[in-house]
Design a protein around this motif. Structure first.
Motif, PDB file in Angstrom:
ATOM      1  N   MET A  66     147.185 -96.828  26.353  1.00  0.00           N
ATOM      2  CA  MET A  66     146.274 -97.449  25.066  1.00  0.00           C
ATOM      3  C   MET A  66     146.097 -98.830  25.896  1.00  0.00           C
ATOM      4  O   MET A  66     146.671 -99.505  26.691  1.00  0.00           O
ATOM      5  CB  MET A  66     147.040 -97.758  24.101  1.00  0.00           C
ATOM      6  CG  MET A  66     148.299 -98.554  23.919  1.00  0.00           C
ATOM      7  SD  MET A  66     149.154 -99.012  22.436  1.00  0.00           S
ATOM      8  CE  MET A  66     147.785-100.419  22.168  1.00  0.00           C
ATOM      9  N   ALA A  67     144.936 -99.463  25.258  1.00  0.00           N
ATOM     10  CA  ALA A  67     144.569-100.681  25.869  1.00  0.00           C
ATOM     11  C   ALA A  67     145.311-101.920  25.088  1.00  0.00           C
ATOM     12  O   ALA A  67     145.890-101.665  24.120  1.00  0.00           O
ATOM     13  CB  ALA A  67     143.001-100.911  25.351  1.00  0.00           C
ATOM     14  N   GLU A  68     145.718-102.691  25.898  1.00  0.00           N
ATOM     15  CA  GLU A  68     146.322-103.882  25.550  1.00  0.00           C
ATOM     16  C   GLU A  68     146.079-104.692  24.335  1.00  0.00           C
ATOM     17  O   GLU A  68     144.467-104.921  24.258  1.00  0.00           O
ATOM     18  CB  GLU A  68     146.479-104.875  26.712  1.00  0.00           C
ATOM     19  CG  GLU A  68     147.366-104.412  27.985  1.00  0.00           C
ATOM     20  CD  GLU A  68     147.433-105.510  28.998  1.00  0.00           C
ATOM     21  OE1 GLU A  68     147.074-106.383  28.906  1.00  0.00           O
ATOM     22  OE2 GLU A  68     148.394-104.984  30.076  1.00  0.00           O
ATOM     23  N   LYS A  69     146.954-105.131  23.598  1.00  0.00           N
ATOM     24  CA  LYS A  69     146.225-105.893  22.080  1.00  0.00           C
ATOM     25  C   LYS A  69     146.729-107.204  22.315  1.00  0.00           C
ATOM     26  O   LYS A  69     147.863-107.596  22.619  1.00  0.00           O
ATOM     27  CB  LYS A  69     146.790-105.033  20.972  1.00  0.00           C
ATOM     28  CG  LYS A  69     146.223-105.680  19.571  1.00  0.00           C
ATOM     29  CD  LYS A  69     146.882-104.972  18.354  1.00  0.00           C
ATOM     30  CE  LYS A  69     146.447-105.790  17.000  1.00  0.00           C
ATOM     31  NZ  LYS A  69     146.951-105.244  16.077  1.00  0.00           N
ATOM     32  N   ILE A  70     146.009-108.197  22.012  1.00  0.00           N
ATOM     33  CA  ILE A  70     146.324-109.767  22.330  1.00  0.00           C
ATOM     34  C   ILE A  70     146.538-110.081  20.749  1.00  0.00           C
ATOM     35  O   ILE A  70     145.828-109.643  19.735  1.00  0.00           O
ATOM     36  CB  ILE A  70     145.188-110.562  22.507  1.00  0.00           C
ATOM     37  CG1 ILE A  70     144.877-110.040  24.104  1.00  0.00           C
ATOM     38  CG2 ILE A  70     145.523-111.831  22.390  1.00  0.00           C
ATOM     39  CD1 ILE A  70     143.605-110.871  24.675  1.00  0.00           C
ATOM     40  N   ILE A  71     147.749-110.694  20.714  1.00  0.00           N
ATOM     41  CA  ILE A  71     148.173-111.363  19.385  1.00  0.00           C
ATOM     42  C   ILE A  71     148.313-112.805  19.624  1.00  0.00           C
ATOM     43  O   ILE A  71     148.596-113.250  20.472  1.00  0.00           O
ATOM     44  CB  ILE A  71     149.386-110.824  18.598  1.00  0.00           C
ATOM     45  CG1 ILE A  71     150.569-110.806  19.677  1.00  0.00           C
ATOM     46  CG2 ILE A  71     149.292-109.051  18.440  1.00  0.00           C
ATOM     47  CD1 ILE A  71     151.798-110.649  19.232  1.00  0.00           C
ATOM     48  N   LYS A  72     147.951-113.443  18.394  1.00  0.00           N
ATOM     49  CA  LYS A  72     148.002-114.661  18.134  1.00  0.00           C
ATOM     50  C   LYS A  72     149.249-115.024  17.350  1.00  0.00           C
ATOM     51  O   LYS A  72     149.586-114.702  16.572  1.00  0.00           O
ATOM     52  CB  LYS A  72     146.867-115.603  17.429  1.00  0.00           C
ATOM     53  CG  LYS A  72     146.937-116.937  17.638  1.00  0.00           C
ATOM     54  CD  LYS A  72     145.650-117.458  16.743  1.00  0.00           C
ATOM     55  CE  LYS A  72     145.476-119.049  16.690  1.00  0.00           C
ATOM     56  NZ  LYS A  72     144.265-119.589  16.098  1.00  0.00           N
ATOM     57  N   VAL A  73     150.290-115.920  18.038  1.00  0.00           N
ATOM     58  CA  VAL A  73     151.580-116.258  17.554  1.00  0.00           C
ATOM     59  C   VAL A  73     151.573-117.426  16.886  1.00  0.00           C
ATOM     60  O   VAL A  73     151.309-118.667  17.521  1.00  0.00           O
ATOM     61  CB  VAL A  73     152.562-115.934  18.785  1.00  0.00           C
ATOM     62  CG1 VAL A  73     153.916-116.424  18.069  1.00  0.00           C
ATOM     63  CG2 VAL A  73     152.352-114.836  19.478  1.00  0.00           C
ATOM     64  N   LYS A  74     151.998-117.626  15.761  1.00  0.00           N
ATOM     65  CA  LYS A  74     152.015-118.819  14.908  1.00  0.00           C
ATOM     66  C   LYS A  74     153.422-119.291  15.209  1.00  0.00           C
ATOM     67  O   LYS A  74     154.345-118.629  15.308  1.00  0.00           O
ATOM     68  CB  LYS A  74     151.792-118.812  13.527  1.00  0.00           C
ATOM     69  CG  LYS A  74     150.487-118.267  12.936  1.00  0.00           C
ATOM     70  CD  LYS A  74     149.516-119.674  13.104  1.00  0.00           C
ATOM     71  CE  LYS A  74     148.231-119.177  12.453  1.00  0.00           C
ATOM     72  NZ  LYS A  74     147.501-120.497  12.759  1.00  0.00           N
ATOM     73  N   ASN A  75     153.591-120.668  15.791  1.00  0.00           N
ATOM     74  CA  ASN A  75     154.909-121.211  16.019  1.00  0.00           C
ATOM     75  C   ASN A  75     155.108-122.503  14.818  1.00  0.00           C
ATOM     76  O   ASN A  75     154.492-122.524  14.001  1.00  0.00           O
ATOM     77  CB  ASN A  75     154.817-121.619  17.496  1.00  0.00           C
ATOM     78  CG  ASN A  75     154.718-120.609  18.326  1.00  0.00           C
ATOM     79  OD1 ASN A  75     155.498-119.760  18.529  1.00  0.00           O
ATOM     80  ND2 ASN A  75     153.659-120.780  19.255  1.00  0.00           N
ATOM     81  N   THR A  76     156.418-123.287  15.187  1.00  0.00           N
ATOM     82  CA  THR A  76     156.592-124.189  14.245  1.00  0.00           C
ATOM     83  C   THR A  76     155.291-125.239  14.423  1.00  0.00           C
ATOM     84  O   THR A  76     154.574-125.438  15.204  1.00  0.00           O
ATOM     85  CB  THR A  76     158.015-124.910  14.582  1.00  0.00           C
ATOM     86  OG1 THR A  76     157.752-125.162  16.032  1.00  0.00           O
ATOM     87  CG2 THR A  76     159.051-124.020  14.327  1.00  0.00           C
ATOM     88  N   ASP A  77     155.382-126.119  13.328  1.00  0.00           N
ATOM     89  CA  ASP A  77     154.327-126.980  13.137  1.00  0.00           C
ATOM     90  C   ASP A  77     154.271-128.058  14.192  1.00  0.00           C
ATOM     91  O   ASP A  77     153.355-128.977  14.370  1.00  0.00           O
ATOM     92  CB  ASP A  77     154.176-127.691  11.684  1.00  0.00           C
ATOM     93  CG  ASP A  77     155.741-128.479  11.371  1.00  0.00           C
ATOM     94  OD1 ASP A  77     156.472-128.583  12.339  1.00  0.00           O
ATOM     95  OD2 ASP A  77     155.858-128.853  10.272  1.00  0.00           O
ATOM     96  N   ASP A  78     155.410-128.378  15.080  1.00  0.00           N
ATOM     97  CA  ASP A  78     155.281-129.205  16.195  1.00  0.00           C
ATOM     98  C   ASP A  78     154.843-128.504  17.485  1.00  0.00           C
ATOM     99  O   ASP A  78     155.204-129.243  18.477  1.00  0.00           O
ATOM    100  CB  ASP A  78     156.775-129.797  16.265  1.00  0.00           C
ATOM    101  CG  ASP A  78     157.850-128.715  16.520  1.00  0.00           C
ATOM    102  OD1 ASP A  78     157.443-127.729  16.318  1.00  0.00           O
ATOM    103  OD2 ASP A  78     159.035-129.227  16.591  1.00  0.00           O
ATOM    104  N   PHE A  79     154.441-127.497  17.419  1.00  0.00           N
ATOM    105  CA  PHE A  79     154.017-126.899  18.666  1.00  0.00           C
ATOM    106  C   PHE A  79     152.716-125.936  18.133  1.00  0.00           C
ATOM    107  O   PHE A  79     152.575-125.312  17.275  1.00  0.00           O
ATOM    108  CB  PHE A  79     155.300-125.727  19.034  1.00  0.00           C
ATOM    109  CG  PHE A  79     155.077-125.273  20.755  1.00  0.00           C
ATOM    110  CD1 PHE A  79     154.931-126.258  21.472  1.00  0.00           C
ATOM    111  CD2 PHE A  79     154.678-123.999  20.805  1.00  0.00           C
ATOM    112  CE1 PHE A  79     155.088-126.035  23.132  1.00  0.00           C
ATOM    113  CE2 PHE A  79     154.712-123.693  22.343  1.00  0.00           C
ATOM    114  CZ  PHE A  79     154.814-124.442  23.304  1.00  0.00           C
TER     115      PHE A  79
END
Length: 330
Positions: free
Chosen positions: A1-14
């Motif tokens: 399968m094709a790779e899927k890109i995900i956006k990762v939410k981090n803490t508000d200081d990063f």
């Protein structure tokens, strides 16, 4: 399968980060538990870790392995296991450390509960069945178990830790234990099971720091939970003195520890909870500070001054003096 890109939410200081799903699981059930395992150069221990997860007596789990830019054979081992077990998802990211890798796993977790482990440890095969059943029976947000501290150089279990005996088999309401809440357990994330809806409700994330990136997550979970249950069993075999362990080098990362404890205090103040949990917070700072001090082999290390200065800013003068007297006795 094709790779899927995900956006990762981090803490508000990063900032937000990017990760790629390179292998998706192929399960036809809603997982009872999402198991998240950050992996960085763990080839020596990774097979033992994964064997103890895929063979859990609770089958209905998904296993999310996040390769954190490994330069050894770890990613190939993950692919090998994923080819044999349809429950495994493999994510890849650049080397951003375990906290960000943990957040990547949380971002795609679909289980009713979440467990976040270390890739150089191994686990008793009944762990998830017993912890999941305990969570359901007690209807709690967090379940905590004990762990065996295994010395990799001596090949022996040196101690049993993780849960203070006086709290075992109790349903703990944080407000009722506000003076000693943080003394119930260690600050690590990996001997705890968290309800996923609870994590999402309070937007719990790990820090971007290289060391102690789970401290805020753990303690925020403890004071935010409706209830906590401590199970009187030792399911985790926690490896110390292993080659790649951050804990071996933690004296070099004392600023990470101070940063995360400072942020925890600020969060408590911002939520008008600091007075409620002040006693347990300061006891935590002193207790953890003594542990950090014990990790310095050279007691003339200049980082000890940084440690003492940080503690002085975080606790009352009375408690700081107690800390100084205790280290002078060593």
């Amino acid at each position: 399968m094709a790779e899927k890109i995900i956006k990762v939410k981090n803490t508000d200081d990063f900032h937000d980060t990017i990760a790629k799903i390179i292998i998706s699981n192929n399960i036809n059930f809603i997982p009872k538990i999402s198991v998240i395992i950050p992996v960085y150069n763990s080839e020596q221990y990774l097979r033992e870790c994964l064997d103890s997860i895929v063979n859990q007596s609770l089958y209905e789990i998904e296993i999310i392995c996040v390769d954190d830019g490994s330069t050894d054979n770890s990613l190939n081992i993950l692919k090998e296991f994923a080819a044999k077990d349809c429950r495994i998802t493999v994510i890849k990211q650049e080397n951003l450390y375990a906290g960000i890798a943990r957040n990547a796993g949380i971002a795609i977790a679909k289980g009713e509960y979440i467990s976040i482990l270390d890739s150089d440890d191994w686990f008793e095969l009944s762990m998830y069945e017993k912890m999941y059943n305990a969570a359901l029976e007690r209807e709690c947000d967090v379940v905590i178990c004990g762990f065996n501290e295994f010395d990799q150089t001596k090949h022996v279990v040196t101690s049993k830790q993780g849960v203070c005996k006086q709290f075992c088999e109790l349903l703990i309401i944080p407000e009722e234990y506000s003076d000693k809440l943080f003394q119930i357990t260690n600050p690590a994330i990996w001997n705890k099971l968290f309800k996923t809806s609870f994590i999402n409700k309070f937007n719990l994330k790990c820090s971007y720091t290289k060391s102690t990136n789970d401290l805020n997550f753990t303690y925020t979970a403890l004071y935010s939970a409706k209830s906590i249950y401590c199970i009187n069993e030792y399911f985790i075999n926690y490896r110390i003195n292993s080659e790649n362990s951050i804990s071996l080098k933690r004296a070099k990362f004392i600023n990470d520890w101070i940063y995360n404890l400072t942020k925890l205090k600020k969060d408590l103040i911002d939520k008008n909870l600091f007075n409620t949990f002040k006693k347990t917070y300061e006891q935590c700072v002193i207790g953890c500070g003594l542990y950090e001090y014990s990790q310095f082999k050279d007691k003339k290390d200049p980082n000890i001054k940084i440690l003492k200065k940080g503690i002085k800013k975080l606790v009352s003068i009375k408690n700081y003096i107690k800390f100084v007297f205790k280290i002078l006795k060593e």
